[in-house]
Design an enzyme around this catalytic site. Structure first.
Site, PDB file in Angstrom:
ATOM      1  N   ASP A  65      63.997 123.641  29.506  1.00  0.00           N
ATOM      2  CA  ASP A  65      63.586 123.433  27.937  1.00  0.00           C
ATOM      3  C   ASP A  65      62.203 123.913  28.108  1.00  0.00           C
ATOM      4  O   ASP A  65      61.367 123.969  28.768  1.00  0.00           O
ATOM      5  CB  ASP A  65      63.600 122.082  27.425  1.00  0.00           C
ATOM      6  N   ASP A 108      59.353 123.671  24.787  1.00  0.00           N
ATOM      7  CA  ASP A 108      58.121 122.811  24.315  1.00  0.00           C
ATOM      8  C   ASP A 108      58.427 121.466  24.872  1.00  0.00           C
ATOM      9  O   ASP A 108      59.406 120.776  24.830  1.00  0.00           O
ATOM     10  CB  ASP A 108      58.793 122.875  22.649  1.00  0.00           C
TER      11      ASP A 108
HETATM   12  C1  BG6 Z   1      62.400 122.832  20.223  1.00  0.00           C
HETATM   13  C2  BG6 Z   1      61.527 121.789  19.876  1.00  0.00           C
HETATM   14  O1  BG6 Z   1      61.916 123.275  21.306  1.00  0.00           O
HETATM   15  O2  BG6 Z   1      62.144 124.116  19.176  1.00  0.00           O
HETATM   16  C3  BG6 Z   1      61.646 121.177  18.132  1.00  0.00           C
HETATM   17  O3  BG6 Z   1      61.569 120.636  20.661  1.00  0.00           O
HETATM   18  C4  BG6 Z   1      61.828 122.439  17.382  1.00  0.00           C
HETATM   19  O4  BG6 Z   1      60.808 120.329  17.811  1.00  0.00           O
HETATM   20  C5  BG6 Z   1      62.673 123.586  17.790  1.00  0.00           C
HETATM   21  O5  BG6 Z   1      61.929 122.121  15.970  1.00  0.00           O
HETATM   22  C6  BG6 Z   1      62.439 124.761  16.975  1.00  0.00           C
HETATM   23  O6  BG6 Z   1      61.444 125.651  17.298  1.00  0.00           O
HETATM   24  P1  BG6 Z   1      60.891 126.732  16.256  1.00  0.00           P
HETATM   25  O7  BG6 Z   1      59.554 127.202  17.055  1.00  0.00           O
HETATM   26  O8  BG6 Z   1      61.851 127.813  16.126  1.00  0.00           O
HETATM   27  O9  BG6 Z   1      60.396 126.179  15.014  1.00  0.00           O
HETATM   28 MG    MG Z   2      61.341 120.085  24.548  1.00  0.00          MG
END
Ligand code: BG6
Ligand code: MG
Length: 216
Positions: free
Chosen positions: A9, A11
Protein backbone atom coordinates in the site's frame (compact mmCIF):
# COMPACT_ATOMS: atom_id res chain seq x y z
CA UNK A 1 3.53 -21.82 -1.02
CA UNK A 2 6.47 -19.38 -1.11
CA UNK A 3 6.09 -15.62 -1.51
CA UNK A 4 7.27 -14.35 -4.92
CA UNK A 5 6.05 -10.74 -4.70
CA UNK A 6 5.38 -8.06 -2.12
CA UNK A 7 2.62 -5.54 -2.89
CA UNK A 8 2.80 -2.36 -0.83
CA UNK A 9 0.00 0.00 0.00
CA UNK A 10 1.29 3.57 -0.50
CA UNK A 11 -0.20 6.07 2.00
CA UNK A 12 0.91 5.21 5.54
CA UNK A 13 3.09 2.27 4.44
CA UNK A 14 5.69 3.65 2.02
CA UNK A 15 5.23 7.36 2.75
CA UNK A 16 3.72 9.45 5.57
CA UNK A 17 1.01 11.04 3.37
CA UNK A 18 -1.69 9.61 5.69
CA UNK A 19 -1.17 12.64 7.96
CA UNK A 20 -1.72 15.02 5.00
CA UNK A 21 -4.94 13.19 4.07
CA UNK A 22 -6.14 13.85 7.63
CA UNK A 23 -5.17 17.55 7.59
CA UNK A 24 -6.82 18.14 4.22
CA UNK A 25 -10.10 16.45 5.24
CA UNK A 26 -10.01 18.34 8.55
CA UNK A 27 -9.68 21.70 6.79
CA UNK A 28 -12.46 20.84 4.33
CA UNK A 29 -14.77 19.60 7.13
CA UNK A 30 -14.06 22.64 9.35
CA UNK A 31 -14.87 24.99 6.49
CA UNK A 32 -18.14 23.11 5.87
CA UNK A 33 -18.95 23.09 9.61
CA UNK A 34 -18.92 19.27 9.76
CA UNK A 35 -17.45 17.57 12.84
CA UNK A 36 -14.34 15.52 12.03
CA UNK A 37 -11.62 14.03 14.22
CA UNK A 38 -8.74 11.55 14.13
CA UNK A 39 -10.88 8.60 15.15
CA UNK A 40 -13.24 9.18 12.20
CA UNK A 41 -10.11 9.61 10.06
CA UNK A 42 -9.00 6.06 10.94
CA UNK A 43 -12.08 4.76 9.08
CA UNK A 44 -10.89 6.49 5.89
CA UNK A 45 -7.65 4.56 5.57
CA UNK A 46 -7.58 2.69 2.26
CA UNK A 47 -11.03 4.02 1.29
CA UNK A 48 -11.54 6.03 -1.92
CA UNK A 49 -11.97 9.82 -1.86
CA UNK A 50 -15.71 9.72 -2.61
CA UNK A 51 -16.42 6.96 -0.08
CA UNK A 52 -14.35 8.88 2.50
CA UNK A 53 -16.58 11.93 2.02
CA UNK A 54 -19.71 9.80 2.62
CA UNK A 55 -18.24 8.64 5.95
CA UNK A 56 -17.40 12.25 6.94
CA UNK A 57 -20.91 13.44 6.04
CA UNK A 58 -22.48 10.90 8.43
CA UNK A 59 -21.89 13.65 11.03
CA UNK A 60 -23.94 16.20 9.10
CA UNK A 61 -27.74 16.60 9.10
CA UNK A 62 -27.63 18.44 5.81
CA UNK A 63 -28.48 16.71 2.50
CA UNK A 64 -25.84 17.41 -0.14
CA UNK A 65 -26.37 17.14 -3.91
CA UNK A 66 -23.91 15.10 -5.96
CA UNK A 67 -22.58 18.38 -7.36
CA UNK A 68 -21.89 19.72 -3.86
CA UNK A 69 -20.20 16.44 -2.94
CA UNK A 70 -18.02 16.63 -6.02
CA UNK A 71 -16.98 20.17 -5.08
CA UNK A 72 -16.08 19.00 -1.55
CA UNK A 73 -13.89 16.13 -2.80
CA UNK A 74 -12.22 18.53 -5.25
CA UNK A 75 -11.62 21.01 -2.46
CA UNK A 76 -10.09 18.33 -0.24
CA UNK A 77 -7.87 17.11 -3.07
CA UNK A 78 -6.65 20.64 -3.81
CA UNK A 79 -5.74 21.20 -0.15
CA UNK A 80 -4.09 17.77 -0.09
CA UNK A 81 -2.03 18.45 -3.22
CA UNK A 82 -0.93 21.79 -1.80
CA UNK A 83 0.30 20.01 1.33
CA UNK A 84 2.13 17.53 -0.90
CA UNK A 85 4.10 20.35 -2.53
CA UNK A 86 6.67 19.96 0.21
CA UNK A 87 6.81 16.15 -0.08
CA UNK A 88 10.34 14.74 -0.58
CA UNK A 89 12.21 11.47 -0.08
CA UNK A 90 12.51 12.49 3.59
CA UNK A 91 8.84 11.50 3.94
CA UNK A 92 9.54 7.87 3.03
CA UNK A 93 8.80 5.88 6.19
CA UNK A 94 11.58 4.31 8.23
CA UNK A 95 12.86 0.98 6.99
CA UNK A 96 11.17 1.15 3.58
CA UNK A 97 14.24 1.75 1.41
CA UNK A 98 16.33 -0.95 3.13
CA UNK A 99 13.43 -3.35 2.75
CA UNK A 100 12.96 -2.59 -0.97
CA UNK A 101 16.69 -3.07 -1.61
CA UNK A 102 16.62 -6.33 0.34
CA UNK A 103 13.64 -7.67 -1.64
CA UNK A 104 15.23 -6.73 -4.97
CA UNK A 105 18.48 -8.43 -3.96
CA UNK A 106 16.49 -11.60 -3.33
CA UNK A 107 14.64 -11.42 -6.67
CA UNK A 108 11.28 -10.76 -5.04
CA UNK A 109 9.00 -8.63 -7.25
CA UNK A 110 7.70 -5.41 -5.70
CA UNK A 111 4.57 -3.45 -6.58
CA UNK A 112 2.28 -0.72 -5.29
CA UNK A 113 -1.43 -1.39 -4.74
CA UNK A 114 -3.06 1.88 -3.68
CA UNK A 115 -6.58 3.36 -3.77
CA UNK A 116 -5.06 6.80 -4.37
CA UNK A 117 -5.48 8.60 -7.67
CA UNK A 118 -2.41 10.67 -6.70
CA UNK A 119 -0.13 7.60 -6.58
CA UNK A 120 2.09 8.41 -9.60
CA UNK A 121 2.59 12.04 -8.51
CA UNK A 122 3.52 10.95 -4.96
CA UNK A 123 5.95 8.28 -6.17
CA UNK A 124 7.61 10.86 -8.38
CA UNK A 125 7.91 13.40 -5.54
CA UNK A 126 9.60 10.87 -3.25
CA UNK A 127 11.91 9.70 -6.06
CA UNK A 128 10.50 6.15 -6.34
CA UNK A 129 8.65 6.49 -9.65
CA UNK A 130 10.88 3.94 -11.39
CA UNK A 131 11.59 1.73 -8.43
CA UNK A 132 8.62 -0.64 -8.35
CA UNK A 133 8.16 -3.40 -10.92
CA UNK A 134 4.47 -2.47 -11.29
CA UNK A 135 2.02 0.08 -9.93
CA UNK A 136 -1.77 -0.38 -9.61
CA UNK A 137 -3.73 2.61 -8.32
CA UNK A 138 -7.09 4.30 -7.79
CA UNK A 139 -7.31 5.41 -11.43
CA UNK A 140 -7.51 1.83 -12.67
CA UNK A 141 -10.13 0.27 -10.39
CA UNK A 142 -13.91 0.35 -9.92
CA UNK A 143 -14.00 -0.89 -6.33
CA UNK A 144 -11.67 0.36 -3.63
CA UNK A 145 -10.52 -1.59 -0.56
CA UNK A 146 -11.91 -3.71 1.15
CA UNK A 147 -12.52 -5.05 -2.35
CA UNK A 148 -9.35 -6.89 -3.51
CA UNK A 149 -9.46 -5.36 -7.03
CA UNK A 150 -6.35 -3.16 -6.77
CA UNK A 151 -4.22 -5.96 -5.28
CA UNK A 152 -5.42 -8.51 -7.85
CA UNK A 153 -4.60 -5.99 -10.58
CA UNK A 154 -1.10 -5.49 -9.17
CA UNK A 155 -0.56 -9.28 -8.97
CA UNK A 156 -1.85 -9.66 -12.51
CA UNK A 157 0.51 -6.96 -13.81
CA UNK A 158 3.40 -8.73 -12.09
CA UNK A 159 2.31 -12.10 -13.51
CA UNK A 160 2.34 -13.65 -10.01
CA UNK A 161 -0.51 -15.73 -8.52
CA UNK A 162 -2.49 -14.06 -5.73
CA UNK A 163 -1.54 -16.73 -3.18
CA UNK A 164 2.16 -16.06 -3.87
CA UNK A 165 1.83 -12.37 -2.93
CA UNK A 166 2.35 -10.69 0.42
CA UNK A 167 0.41 -7.46 0.96
CA UNK A 168 1.78 -4.78 3.31
CA UNK A 169 -1.04 -2.61 4.72
CA UNK A 170 -1.72 0.03 7.37
CA UNK A 171 -5.52 0.00 6.84
CA UNK A 172 -8.04 -2.49 8.20
CA UNK A 173 -9.86 -2.15 4.85
CA UNK A 174 -6.61 -3.18 3.13
CA UNK A 175 -6.18 -6.21 5.39
CA UNK A 176 -9.74 -7.27 4.43
CA UNK A 177 -8.93 -6.68 0.76
CA UNK A 178 -5.82 -8.85 0.91
CA UNK A 179 -7.65 -11.70 2.62
CA UNK A 180 -10.56 -11.42 0.16
CA UNK A 181 -7.99 -11.73 -2.64
CA UNK A 182 -6.54 -14.92 -1.10
CA UNK A 183 -3.24 -13.16 -0.40
CA UNK A 184 -1.06 -13.15 2.69
CA UNK A 185 -1.03 -9.87 4.61
CA UNK A 186 1.40 -8.09 6.91
CA UNK A 187 -0.35 -5.36 8.91
CA UNK A 188 1.78 -2.35 9.92
CA UNK A 189 1.26 0.96 11.76
CA UNK A 190 -2.42 1.68 12.36
CA UNK A 191 -3.44 -1.86 11.41
CA UNK A 192 -0.69 -3.53 13.46
CA UNK A 193 -3.20 -4.80 16.04
CA UNK A 194 -5.49 -6.32 13.44
CA UNK A 195 -5.82 -9.97 14.49
CA UNK A 196 -7.13 -11.00 11.07
CA UNK A 197 -3.74 -10.25 9.46
CA UNK A 198 -1.33 -13.17 8.94
CA UNK A 199 1.54 -11.10 10.36
CA UNK A 200 1.74 -7.87 12.38
CA UNK A 201 4.54 -5.38 12.95
CA UNK A 202 4.66 -1.78 14.25
CA UNK A 203 7.07 -0.42 11.61
CA UNK A 204 9.01 -1.81 8.65
CA UNK A 205 12.38 -1.28 10.33
CA UNK A 206 12.92 -4.92 11.28
CA UNK A 207 14.13 -6.92 8.27
CA UNK A 208 14.22 -10.12 10.35
CA UNK A 209 10.43 -10.29 10.18
CA UNK A 210 10.65 -10.43 6.40
CA UNK A 211 13.40 -13.02 6.49
CA UNK A 212 11.05 -15.26 8.50
CA UNK A 213 7.95 -14.61 6.39
CA UNK A 214 9.70 -14.97 3.04
CA UNK A 215 12.06 -17.72 4.17
CA UNK A 216 14.93 -15.87 2.41
C1 BG6 B 1 -5.67 5.71 0.25
C2 BG6 B 1 -5.76 6.47 1.55
O1 BG6 B 1 -4.37 5.27 0.05
O2 BG6 B 1 -6.07 6.56 -0.84
C3 BG6 B 1 -7.15 7.07 1.73
O3 BG6 B 1 -5.49 5.58 2.62
C4 BG6 B 1 -7.50 7.92 0.51
O4 BG6 B 1 -7.18 7.83 2.91
C5 BG6 B 1 -7.38 7.10 -0.75
O5 BG6 B 1 -8.83 8.44 0.63
C6 BG6 B 1 -7.69 7.90 -2.01
O6 BG6 B 1 -6.69 8.86 -2.18
P1 BG6 B 1 -6.71 10.05 -3.23
O7 BG6 B 1 -5.28 10.53 -3.23
O8 BG6 B 1 -7.13 9.47 -4.54
O9 BG6 B 1 -7.67 11.06 -2.72
MG1 MG C 1 -2.61 3.16 3.66
Amino acid sequence: MSIKAVIFDLDGVVVSTDEYHYRAWKKMADEEGVYFDRSINERLRGISRTESLEIILEKSNKKYSSDEKLKMTEKKNNIYKQLLNELTSNDILDGVIDLLIYLKEHNIKIAIGSSSKNTKMILSKIGLENYFDKVADGNEIKNSKPDPEVFLLAANKLGIKAEECLIVEDADSGVEAALAGNMKVLAVGSASNNIKADYRIKTLENLNVFKKIMKI
